[in-house]
Motif scaffolding. Structure first.
Motif, PDB file in Angstrom:
ATOM      1  N   ASN A 182       0.831  -1.199   0.000  1.00 38.89           N
ATOM      2  CA  ASN A 182       0.000   0.000   0.000  1.00 38.89           C
ATOM      3  C   ASN A 182       0.872   1.259   0.000  1.00 38.89           C
ATOM      4  O   ASN A 182       0.600   2.231  -0.712  1.00 38.89           O
ATOM      5  N   PHE A 183       1.949   1.223   0.781  1.00 39.14           N
ATOM      6  CA  PHE A 183       2.831   2.382   0.877  1.00 39.14           C
ATOM      7  C   PHE A 183       3.551   2.651  -0.441  1.00 39.14           C
ATOM      8  O   PHE A 183       3.696   3.793  -0.870  1.00 39.14           O
ATOM      9  N   TYR A 184       4.016   1.577  -1.102  1.00 36.47           N
ATOM     10  CA  TYR A 184       4.799   1.744  -2.331  1.00 36.47           C
ATOM     11  C   TYR A 184       3.929   1.959  -3.575  1.00 36.47           C
ATOM     12  O   TYR A 184       4.444   2.319  -4.632  1.00 36.47           O
ATOM     13  N   SER A 185       2.643   1.720  -3.468  1.00 45.16           N
ATOM     14  CA  SER A 185       1.760   1.750  -4.645  1.00 45.16           C
ATOM     15  C   SER A 185       1.770   3.067  -5.425  1.00 45.16           C
ATOM     16  O   SER A 185       1.592   3.048  -6.651  1.00 45.16           O
ATOM     17  N   PRO A 186       1.958   4.248  -4.802  1.00 48.41           N
ATOM     18  CA  PRO A 186       1.929   5.491  -5.584  1.00 48.41           C
ATOM     19  C   PRO A 186       3.083   5.662  -6.559  1.00 48.41           C
ATOM     20  O   PRO A 186       3.022   6.527  -7.438  1.00 48.41           O
ATOM     21  N   LEU A 187       4.138   4.857  -6.434  1.00 45.86           N
ATOM     22  CA  LEU A 187       5.330   5.093  -7.249  1.00 45.86           C
ATOM     23  C   LEU A 187       5.052   4.989  -8.739  1.00 45.86           C
ATOM     24  O   LEU A 187       5.631   5.716  -9.550  1.00 45.86           O
ATOM     25  N   LYS A 188       4.146   4.070  -9.121  1.00 47.39           N
ATOM     26  CA  LYS A 188       3.832   3.961 -10.543  1.00 47.39           C
ATOM     27  C   LYS A 188       2.876   5.069 -10.986  1.00 47.39           C
ATOM     28  O   LYS A 188       3.059   5.675 -12.051  1.00 47.39           O
ATOM     29  N   ALA A 189       1.894   5.360 -10.148  1.00 47.64           N
ATOM     30  CA  ALA A 189       0.908   6.395 -10.504  1.00 47.64           C
ATOM     31  C   ALA A 189       1.550   7.776 -10.624  1.00 47.64           C
ATOM     32  O   ALA A 189       1.066   8.637 -11.367  1.00 47.64           O
ATOM     33  N   CYS A 190       2.650   7.974  -9.904  1.00 47.32           N
ATOM     34  CA  CYS A 190       3.317   9.282  -9.916  1.00 47.32           C
ATOM     35  C   CYS A 190       4.431   9.372 -10.949  1.00 47.32           C
ATOM     36  O   CYS A 190       5.268  10.289 -10.886  1.00 47.32           O
ATOM     37  N   ASP A 191       4.466   8.454 -11.875  1.00 43.28           N
ATOM     38  CA  ASP A 191       5.559   8.388 -12.847  1.00 43.28           C
ATOM     39  C   ASP A 191       5.866   9.728 -13.528  1.00 43.28           C
ATOM     40  O   ASP A 191       7.035  10.074 -13.682  1.00 43.28           O
ATOM     41  N   PRO A 192       4.887  10.532 -13.937  1.00 36.31           N
ATOM     42  CA  PRO A 192       5.202  11.803 -14.608  1.00 36.31           C
ATOM     43  C   PRO A 192       5.994  12.770 -13.729  1.00 36.31           C
ATOM     44  O   PRO A 192       6.670  13.662 -14.251  1.00 36.31           O
ATOM     45  N   TYR A 193       5.905  12.581 -12.413  1.00 33.34           N
ATOM     46  CA  TYR A 193       6.555  13.518 -11.490  1.00 33.34           C
ATOM     47  C   TYR A 193       7.918  13.002 -11.000  1.00 33.34           C
ATOM     48  O   TYR A 193       8.579  13.675 -10.209  1.00 33.34           O
ATOM     49  N   LEU A 194       8.329  11.812 -11.450  1.00 38.55           N
ATOM     50  CA  LEU A 194       9.510  11.169 -10.891  1.00 38.55           C
ATOM     51  C   LEU A 194      10.672  11.139 -11.888  1.00 38.55           C
ATOM     52  O   LEU A 194      10.498  10.768 -13.052  1.00 38.55           O
ATOM     53  N   ARG A 195      11.844  11.532 -11.426  1.00 31.84           N
ATOM     54  CA  ARG A 195      13.065  11.460 -12.236  1.00 31.84           C
ATOM     55  C   ARG A 195      13.752  10.104 -12.070  1.00 31.84           C
ATOM     56  O   ARG A 195      14.251   9.531 -13.047  1.00 31.84           O
ATOM     57  N   PHE A 196      13.782   9.588 -10.830  1.00 30.41           N
ATOM     58  CA  PHE A 196      14.530   8.358 -10.567  1.00 30.41           C
ATOM     59  C   PHE A 196      13.987   7.728  -9.281  1.00 30.41           C
ATOM     60  O   PHE A 196      13.741   8.427  -8.301  1.00 30.41           O
ATOM     61  N   VAL A 197      13.807   6.404  -9.320  1.00 27.51           N
ATOM     62  CA  VAL A 197      13.374   5.650  -8.137  1.00 27.51           C
ATOM     63  C   VAL A 197      14.376   4.519  -7.920  1.00 27.51           C
ATOM     64  O   VAL A 197      14.649   3.743  -8.835  1.00 27.51           O
ATOM     65  N   PHE A 198      14.922   4.446  -6.716  1.00 30.87           N
ATOM     66  CA  PHE A 198      15.939   3.431  -6.412  1.00 30.87           C
ATOM     67  C   PHE A 198      15.609   2.760  -5.095  1.00 30.87           C
ATOM     68  O   PHE A 198      15.329   3.422  -4.090  1.00 30.87           O
ATOM     69  N   LEU A 199      15.615   1.421  -5.105  1.00 30.26           N
ATOM     70  CA  LEU A 199      15.316   0.654  -3.900  1.00 30.26           C
ATOM     71  C   LEU A 199      16.414  -0.368  -3.651  1.00 30.26           C
ATOM     72  O   LEU A 199      16.910  -0.999  -4.586  1.00 30.26           O
ATOM     73  N   THR A 200      16.794  -0.535  -2.395  1.00 32.82           N
ATOM     74  CA  THR A 200      17.737  -1.576  -2.023  1.00 32.82           C
ATOM     75  C   THR A 200      17.076  -2.521  -1.029  1.00 32.82           C
ATOM     76  O   THR A 200      16.117  -2.161  -0.345  1.00 32.82           O
ATOM     77  N   GLY A 201      17.611  -3.729  -0.964  1.00 36.95           N
ATOM     78  CA  GLY A 201      17.124  -4.702  -0.001  1.00 36.95           C
ATOM     79  C   GLY A 201      17.981  -5.945  -0.051  1.00 36.95           C
ATOM     80  O   GLY A 201      18.962  -6.021  -0.794  1.00 36.95           O
ATOM     81  N   ILE A 202      17.619  -6.916   0.761  1.00 41.15           N
ATOM     82  CA  ILE A 202      18.314  -8.203   0.754  1.00 41.15           C
ATOM     83  C   ILE A 202      17.577  -9.175  -0.150  1.00 41.15           C
ATOM     84  O   ILE A 202      18.168  -9.819  -1.004  1.00 41.15           O
ATOM     85  N   THR A 203      16.260  -9.267   0.024  1.00 40.27           N
ATOM     86  CA  THR A 203      15.466 -10.160  -0.813  1.00 40.27           C
ATOM     87  C   THR A 203      15.048  -9.439  -2.094  1.00 40.27           C
ATOM     88  O   THR A 203      14.933  -8.221  -2.127  1.00 40.27           O
ATOM     89  N   LYS A 204      14.833 -10.235  -3.133  1.00 42.66           N
ATOM     90  CA  LYS A 204      14.424  -9.657  -4.407  1.00 42.66           C
ATOM     91  C   LYS A 204      12.999  -9.101  -4.301  1.00 42.66           C
ATOM     92  O   LYS A 204      12.164  -9.650  -3.618  1.00 42.66           O
TER      93      LYS A 204
END
Length: 524
Positions: A182-204
C-alpha cells in the motif's frame, strides 16, 4: 622524499559510517563507485532495484545517490563523477530508510511509515492529517514537484526490512506485506513527477509480491555492469588502498603479498553475476585494516539464529550448505514459497556464485570464504557437538595444534577425551551424525574437508587436506576401526587421489554409539 608513515593510514576507515557527505568531509576512505553510479543514473530505466547482503554498502550507495541528485558537486571533487557529469541538475530527493522498521506489529509499522513521511513533509512545509500512508506519499510527491518545478527522486533503503523477520509466518506476513504494498503503490501512478526511483534490499522485490503494480522496475542485482557497485573489488583494493596494504602488512609482520593472500582467503570470493570480478566483503575488509588483524567481523555482526533454524527446518546437513548447482530462477525464487533454503542462503550472503555454465544457465553456489565458513560451523557446534562452545573452541585449538604437527594419533586421542565429556544429544544413532560432526570440527581446524567423495569404486566418507598431508577417512558405527580400514583398502580409495601431490594417510575410525565418542581407530 619524505618517508611515509608506515604505522597509520592517511585516511580514516569509515566503519559503520553510511553517509556519503560525512565520509567525504571527514577525510575517510571512499572507494570510488561514482563511474558506475553515473552509468546507473543515465541508463534507460528510471526505476531500479538492487539486492545485496547486509553490510555490503547499500546504504552508502543510497546516500551517494542522494548527494548526486541534490547537485552536491563539492562532495565529488577528485572522483570519477567530477569529470563525467557536466550539468549537475538539482532534484528534490525523498529518502526513506526502512531499516528501523523491524520487529513491528501492524499498528507500529503504520505509525513508522507515517513518521517517515512527516519528517520529509516538514522539510517542505506540508501538513497532513491523513492516516493513509499511500495517499500522503502521493500528495507529497506531487506537492514537491509543484513546489520545486522539478521531477522528484525517491530513494528507499532496505525496503524489505519490515518483512524479513516474518517472511515465513503465514499469519503476519500477509498483513505486513499489504501495508508495505500500500505504501509503495503510488510510485507507478506518480511516474510523470519522478526522475529516478531506487530501492535496495536483501530479498528480491518479486519475492515479496509488493511491486506487482510497478512492472517497469529493473532488477540490476545480477547484471554484469553493476557487479561491483557494492563491495570492494581486488583491483580497487590494489589501487585505491595501495598504501593501506603496505601499512597492514607491516602491522601484521608479513610481506604485502602474504597480507593480500590472507585477506583474499578470509574475505574475498563474492560474485553476484558471472563472470564477475572478485569482490571482498567491505565491512570485514575495512575492519581488518582498522585492527590490523583478521577476525570474523561480518559474521559476528549479526546473529544467524534465524538461518540455523531454517537449516534445521529444511534438513540441510552442514556439509551440504555449499557446493550446489542451481539455475538463477531457483536461487532467485520467492522466499515465501521456496522449496529449498538456497534462495535464503544466497540472498543473505552465506553462499555466492563460484562458477557458471552460461550456455545452460546453471550456477555453482558455494560458501564465499573462510570467515563465512568458520562462522557457520561455529554456529552449528551446539547442534552437532556441544552447547558448551567455550570448551569446544579451546579443544579445537588443541586439535589444530596436533594436526599441524602431523600428529593424527594425538589429535584423535584429544577428540576421544573431549567427546566422552559432551552431554548426550538427540539423533546420534546413525553414522551420518558423526560424519557431520567431524566435518564441522575439521572445518573449524581451518583445513579443506569434503564428505562423500566419489571414487571409481565407491564414496569416501571424508577427505581432509592439510598443507602437508591428505587424509582419507572412513567411519564406522559400532563396528571396528579394522573394518573401516579394510573398506579403504578393498575399495582402493587412495588411487583416486594419487595425483594430488601430497603424501596420503589412511584413517579408519569406529564410533561407540552408547558412549557417543571414538571407540578405536587405525592410522596407516
Amino acid at each position: 622524499m619524505e618517508e611515509r608513515n608506515m604505522t597509520q593510514a592517511t585516511k580514516l576507515y569509515p566503519i559503520g559510517i553510511q553517509t556519503f557527505e560525512k565520509i567525504r568531509n571527514g577525510n575517510y576512505l571512499y572507494i570510488d563507485k561514482t563511474e558506475i553510479i553515473y552509468r546507473l543514473t543515465h541508463a534507460a530505466s528510471n526505476y531500479v532495484f538492487l539486492s545485496r547482503p547486509r553490510r555490503f554498502g547499500k546504504s552508502l550507495l543510497t546516500s551517494t545517490l542522494k548527494a548526486y541528485f541534490e547537485g552536491r558537486r563539492d562532495l565529488f571533487k577528485g572522483l570519477a563523477m567530477e569529470r563525467l557529469e557536466t550539468e549537475w541538475t538539482e532534484y528534490p530527493v525523498l529518502h526513506f530508510d526502512m531499516s528501523l522498521g523491524k520487529h513491528m506489529e501492524k499498528e507500529q509499522l503504520e505509525r513508522y511509515l507515517l513518521s517517515q513521511l512527516e519528517q520529509i513533509e516538514e522539510d517542505y512545509g506540508i501538513h497532513s492529517d491523513s492516516p493513509d500512508s499511500n495517499i500522503r506519499l502521493t500528495k507529497l510527491i506531487r506537492h514537491v514537484h509543484e513546489q520545486t518545478d522539478r521531477q522528484v527522486v525517491v530513494l528507499i533503503d532496505e525496503y524489505d526490512a519490515p518483512l524479513l523477520d516474518v517472511v515465513h509466518e503465514e499469519k503476519n506476513l500477509p498483513v505486513l506485506r499489504n501495508i508495505m504494498r500500500n505504501f509503495y503503490s503510488p510510485l507507478k501512478a506518480c511516474d510523470p513527477y519522478l526522475r529516478f526511483v531506487f530501492l535496495t534490499g536483501i530479498t528480491k522485490f518479486s519475492q515479496l509480491s509488493i511491486f506487482s503494480e510497478l512492472n517497469n522496475i529493473q532488477n540490476i542485482s545480477m547484471l554484469p555492469e553493476y557487479a561491483a557497485i557494492c563491495g570492494i573489488t581486488e583491483e580497487e583494493m590494489a589501487t585505491q588502498m595501495d598504501e593501506d596494504l603496505d601499512i597492514l602488512a607491516k602491522r601484521m609482520g608479513i610481506s604485502r603479498e602474504e597480507a593480500v593472500q590472507k585477506l583474499k582467503y578470509n574475505y574475498d570470493g563474492y560474485h553476484f553475476t558471472w563472470p564477475s570480478p572478485d569482490i571482498y566483503n567491505p565491512f570485514s575488509l575495512l575492519n581488518a585494516f582498522v585492527t590490523g588483524r583478521l577476525d570474523s567481523y561480518w559474521f559476528g555482526s549479526g546473529t544467524p539464529t534465524y538461518l540455523i533454524e531454517m537449516l534445521k527446518k529444511y534438513g540441510v546437513l552442514p556439509s551440504k550448505i555449499g557446493g550446489n548447482e542451481a539455475t538463477a530462477e531457483e536461487f532467485d525464487a520467492p522466499t515465501e514459497r521456496m522449496a529449498s533454503i538456497t534462495p535464503l542462503l544466497y540472498q543473505s550472503g552465506y553462499v555466492t556464485i563460484k562458477d557458471a555454465d552460461t550456455d545452460f544457465g546453471i550456477y555453482r553456489l558455494d560458501i564465499p570464504n573462510k570467515e563465512v565458513r568458520i562462522g557457520l560451523m561455529r554456529s552449528l557446534l551446539p547442534y552437532y557437538v556441544t552447547p558448551d562452545t567455550l570448551t569446544a573452541t579451546t579443544t579445537i585449538v588443541n586439535l589444530a595444534r596436533a594436526l599441524v604437527k602431523g600428529d593424527m594419533e594425538g589429535m584423535l586421542q584429544l577428540l576421544q577425551t573431549f567427546l566422552s565429556t559432551v552431554p548426550y544429544c538427540d539423533h546420534t544413532d546413525y553414522e551420518g551424525h558423526y560424519q557431520q560432526m567431524l566435518y564441522i570440527i575439521f572445518s573449524l581446524l581451518g583445513m579443506y574437508v569434503d564428505v562423500e567423495v566419489s571414487t571409481p569404486r565407491g564414496r569416501v566418507d571424508m577427505v581432509m587436506r592439510t598443507a602437508t598431508t591428505l587424509y582419507i577417512v572412513e567411519l564406522k558405527l559400532n563396528q571396528s576401526a579394522e573394518a573401516a580400514m579394510q573398506q579403504i583398502d578393498l575399495k582402493n580409495y587412495p588411487e583416486r587421489f594419487a595425483l594430488c601431490g601430497l603424501p596420503m594417510v589412511k584413517v579408519g575410525i569406529n564410533f561407540d554409539m552408547e558412549r557417543h565418542t571414538l571407540k578405536d581407530w587405525m592410522i596407516e
